[in-house]
Design a protein around this motif. Structure first.
Motif, short mmCIF file in Angstrom:
data_model
loop_
_atom_site.label_atom_id
_atom_site.label_comp_id
_atom_site.label_asym_id
_atom_site.label_seq_id
_atom_site.Cartn_x
_atom_site.Cartn_y
_atom_site.Cartn_z
N TRP A 11 0.82 -1.21 0.00
CA TRP A 11 0.00 0.00 0.00
C TRP A 11 0.85 1.26 0.00
O TRP A 11 0.56 2.24 -0.67
N ALA A 37 1.59 10.71 1.95
CA ALA A 37 0.29 10.69 2.62
C ALA A 37 0.10 9.40 3.40
O ALA A 37 -0.67 9.36 4.37
N CYS A 38 0.79 8.34 3.01
CA CYS A 38 0.58 7.05 3.68
C CYS A 38 1.05 7.08 5.12
O CYS A 38 0.42 6.48 5.99
N ARG A 58 1.12 9.63 7.12
CA ARG A 58 0.11 10.39 7.87
C ARG A 58 -1.14 9.54 8.10
O ARG A 58 -1.64 9.43 9.21
N ASP A 59 -1.63 8.91 7.03
CA ASP A 59 -2.88 8.13 7.15
C ASP A 59 -2.68 6.87 7.99
O ASP A 59 -3.60 6.46 8.70
N ALA A 60 -1.50 6.26 7.90
CA ALA A 60 -1.25 5.06 8.70
C ALA A 60 -1.33 5.38 10.18
O ALA A 60 -1.83 4.58 10.97
N ARG A 69 -2.90 8.25 11.52
CA ARG A 69 -4.19 8.84 11.87
C ARG A 69 -5.32 7.81 11.87
O ARG A 69 -6.19 7.83 12.72
N PHE A 70 -5.32 6.92 10.89
CA PHE A 70 -6.44 5.98 10.75
C PHE A 70 -6.09 4.55 11.16
O PHE A 70 -6.87 3.64 10.93
N SER A 71 -4.89 4.36 11.74
CA SER A 71 -4.46 3.01 12.15
C SER A 71 -4.51 2.01 11.01
O SER A 71 -5.06 0.91 11.15
N PHE A 72 -3.96 2.42 9.87
CA PHE A 72 -3.90 1.52 8.73
C PHE A 72 -2.60 0.73 8.78
O PHE A 72 -1.54 1.24 9.15
N TRP A 100 0.66 -0.67 7.35
CA TRP A 100 1.60 -0.07 6.40
C TRP A 100 1.68 -0.86 5.09
O TRP A 100 1.92 -0.31 4.03
N GLY A 138 -2.71 -1.54 3.99
CA GLY A 138 -3.52 -0.32 3.96
C GLY A 138 -4.92 -0.49 4.52
O GLY A 138 -5.76 0.38 4.35
#
Ligand SMILES: [Zn+2]
Length: 201
Positions: A15, A33-34, A36-38, A40-43, A45, A48
């Motif tokens: 991802w 952006a990954c 940050r999103d990982a 913030r949204f607990s994605f 790595w 995704g």
């Protein structure tokens, strides 16, 4: 990971992987952006999708001494899969190329350019992102479980110790640069603690 696009070897493209304008993926470079999103949204790595609180960092042994990762955590299954199939993580002779495609930025901190030959899966519930050098690094909490791999299979004790020994001169140098000589006893006790987690044989 079934939803991920495939590369030319029919392997899923993680991802986070940056893709150049001609569609070529560069596994050494993360899309900004990954990160940050990982966080913030607990994605995860690698795939995704949302992950739980038990997370796994696939890291080199020296990161197991300084407890720092340049990448956010993953599902344990995803980290294990990567350690088994990712060409860089499974092939000791592959060395990181220092420049990104399209001049894309490489991770902050002192990324290890050598291939450590051994991958450590560090599973923990505690970790903290922090700003470093214009980017983000991750401080790892105590491991709940570790797993060692070399060339996609379980690593031997000798492989683990060899990887640690050969990485030490560089780690000693960077520790002295950052903390002075007084940083060395802490590094040494962290090294001893990691060796206690190495495979028995
Ligand atoms: Zn995942």
């Amino acid at each position: 990971m079934r939803h991920l696009p495939l590369d030319k070897h029919a392997r899923p493209i993680p991802w986070f992987v940056y893709t150049a304008s001609d569609g070529t993926p560069d596994h050494r470079v993360a899309r900004e952006a990954c990160i940050r999103d990982a966080i913030r949204f607990s994605f995860c790595w690698i795939c995704g999708t949302p992950r739980g609180t038990w997370v796994t960092f696939p890291i080199g042994p020296m990161c197991g001494i300084n407890h720092i990762s340049a990448e956010p955590p993953s599902h344990k299954e995803c980290a294990l899969y990567s350690a088994q199939v990712c060409p860089f993580l499974t092939t000791p002779t592959m060395v990181r190329r220092p420049k990104g495609l399209d001049g894309a930025p490489l991770p902050p901190g002192e990324s290890e350019l050598r291939n450590p030959g051994v991958i450590l899966l560090w599973t923990t519930r505690t970790w903290t992102p922090f700003n470093h050098d214009g980017g983000v690094l991750f401080q790892l909490g105590e491991p709940l479980e570790v797993q060692w791999l070399a060339q996609g299979r379980p690593a031997t004790r000798a492989e683990v110790l060899h990887s640690i020994d050969t990485g030490m001169p560089r780690l000693i140098r960077s520790t002295v640069e950052q903390l002075g000589e007084e940083g060395l006893p802490g590094m040494e006790s962290s090294r001893t603690a990691l060796i206690d987690l190495a495979p028995a044989v």
